[in-house]
Design a protein around this motif. Structure first.
Motif, mmCIF file in Angstrom:
data_model
loop_
_atom_site.group_PDB
_atom_site.id
_atom_site.type_symbol
_atom_site.label_atom_id
_atom_site.label_comp_id
_atom_site.label_asym_id
_atom_site.label_seq_id
_atom_site.Cartn_x
_atom_site.Cartn_y
_atom_site.Cartn_z
ATOM 1 N N ARG A 76 0.854 -1.192 0.000
ATOM 2 C CA ARG A 76 0.000 0.000 0.000
ATOM 3 C C ARG A 76 0.890 1.243 0.000
ATOM 4 O O ARG A 76 1.789 1.377 0.853
ATOM 5 C CB ARG A 76 -0.931 -0.002 1.205
ATOM 6 C CG ARG A 76 -1.886 -1.189 1.246
ATOM 7 C CD ARG A 76 -2.847 -1.079 2.417
ATOM 8 N NE ARG A 76 -2.157 -1.010 3.689
ATOM 9 C CZ ARG A 76 -1.789 -2.047 4.412
ATOM 10 N NH1 ARG A 76 -2.029 -3.276 3.969
ATOM 11 N NH2 ARG A 76 -1.177 -1.896 5.564
ATOM 12 N N THR A 127 -1.096 -0.899 -4.300
ATOM 13 C CA THR A 127 -2.391 -0.255 -4.095
ATOM 14 C C THR A 127 -2.190 1.130 -3.500
ATOM 15 O O THR A 127 -1.384 1.304 -2.581
ATOM 16 C CB THR A 127 -3.267 -1.083 -3.136
ATOM 17 O OG1 THR A 127 -3.428 -2.400 -3.667
ATOM 18 C CG2 THR A 127 -4.634 -0.433 -2.958
ATOM 19 N N TYR A 128 -2.919 2.116 -4.028
ATOM 20 C CA TYR A 128 -2.845 3.452 -3.445
ATOM 21 C C TYR A 128 -3.750 3.520 -2.223
ATOM 22 O O TYR A 128 -4.947 3.223 -2.300
ATOM 23 C CB TYR A 128 -3.263 4.528 -4.452
ATOM 24 C CG TYR A 128 -3.040 5.924 -3.912
ATOM 25 C CD1 TYR A 128 -1.789 6.513 -4.007
ATOM 26 C CD2 TYR A 128 -4.059 6.623 -3.276
ATOM 27 C CE1 TYR A 128 -1.552 7.784 -3.491
ATOM 28 C CE2 TYR A 128 -3.835 7.891 -2.751
ATOM 29 C CZ TYR A 128 -2.583 8.463 -2.862
ATOM 30 O OH TYR A 128 -2.353 9.714 -2.338
ATOM 31 N N ASP A 129 -3.169 3.903 -1.078
ATOM 32 C CA ASP A 129 -3.917 3.964 0.177
ATOM 33 C C ASP A 129 -3.268 5.024 1.061
ATOM 34 O O ASP A 129 -2.215 4.773 1.655
ATOM 35 C CB ASP A 129 -3.907 2.598 0.864
ATOM 36 C CG ASP A 129 -4.768 2.557 2.132
ATOM 37 O OD1 ASP A 129 -5.164 3.632 2.611
ATOM 38 O OD2 ASP A 129 -5.025 1.456 2.643
ATOM 39 N N PRO A 160 -0.927 3.337 4.654
ATOM 40 C CA PRO A 160 0.143 2.988 3.706
ATOM 41 C C PRO A 160 1.289 2.226 4.373
ATOM 42 O O PRO A 160 1.536 2.350 5.573
ATOM 43 C CB PRO A 160 0.623 4.356 3.215
ATOM 44 C CG PRO A 160 0.398 5.252 4.393
ATOM 45 C CD PRO A 160 -0.871 4.761 5.047
#
Length: 270
Positions: free
Chosen positions: A2, A31-33, A37
């Motif tokens: 992330r 994954t963009y978070d 993150p």
């Protein structure tokens, strides 16, 4: 993995952010978070990374940072704005590698019993903007000296190249687990004396600065400043120690600290 992006609002930083986001969308394993993150990528300079550090301060144990600089070379930023593809490749091959640096814990105590705790990546300062600052300096609860001058700066090893250096402090190897006290325009004459040199403290030292009068006093922690207002409550003292927390950088291509010092302050040797 992330990933979150924390960027400066300049045209170039926004351009790099868009380029990086587009590239990350192509990677199914990333994954963009920005809430939880594993890696925070900052785009800008050292100031941007310091802001990101404080934004995610409560999750330092689970986050690693990566810095892309879009201006001048910074101490905390390893990647250039034209290296997005190389950075994404490093993220793809990530194995959890990191390098960590010590932080500074600050505790401010007020006369109403309130205690304000903060963590600094670079430094904390205590200074007076209207008159000579007077404060008693205690080392491990034992009085060391009464300081008179413009103020004092307390810095981490990585922060020793910032404000600390400008007031004549030493540059510390970041592998040293400690912190440093530097003086701002101390008053030294036949009547008033201070040590007159920077002091480096170890990991088990507690430094306390006690103020007889806090009027005109400004307390800072990195970029945040607190102006004292004795009408609400009075600042009694500020204590410092090495924090239990550390900042971790993803060690894909982490530039050697002394190479940064040389590039920033010396340059090429003729």
């Amino acid at each position: 993995m992330r990933v979150a992006i924390f960027n400066y609002e300049s045209p170039e930083s926004l351009r790099v952010r868009k380029l990086l986001l587009n590239r990350l969308e192509e990677e199914t394993a990333i994954t963009y978070d920005d809430q939880q993150p594993d890696v925070v990528i900052t785009i800008g300079g050292d100031g941007t990374l310091i802001s990101a550090f404080h934004h995610y301060e409560d999750r330092l144990s689970t986050i690693r940072f990566v810095g892309i600089h879009t201006g001048h070379l910074g101490f905390y930023t390893d990647w250039r704005n034209f290296e997005v593809e190389d950075l994404v490749e490093s993220l793809q091959n990530d194995s959890g590698q990191s390098v960590s640096y010590p932080l500074l814990e600050m505790s401010a105590t007020y006369d109403d019993g309130e205690i304000e705790r903060r963590v600094a990546l670079n430094e904390s300062t205590l200074r007076n903007i209207v008159k000579t600052m007077v404060c008693d300096v205690y080392i491990n609860n034992q009085l060391f000296e009464r300081f008179r001058g413009d103020g004092l700066v307390i810095s981490t090893p990585t922060g020793s190249t910032a404000y600390n250096k400008s007031v004549g402090g030493a540059i510390l190897d970041p592998r040293i687990i400690g912190f440093q006290l530097g003086e701002m325009a101390s008053l030294n004459n036949r009547v008033f004396r201070t040590l007159g040199s920077p002091v480096v403290f170890g990991s088990d030292t507690k430094l306390t600065l006690r103020l007889p009068d806090d009027s005109g006093t400004v307390l800072s922690c990195d970029r945040d400043q607190i102006m004292m207002d004795s009408q609400s409550h009075r600042l009694v003292d500020v204590s410092y120690r090495v924090s239990d927390k550390v900042i971790r950088f993803a060690k894909y291509r982490h530039t050697n600290f002394w190479d940064r010092v040389k590039d920033s302050f010396i340059g090429g040797i003729q």
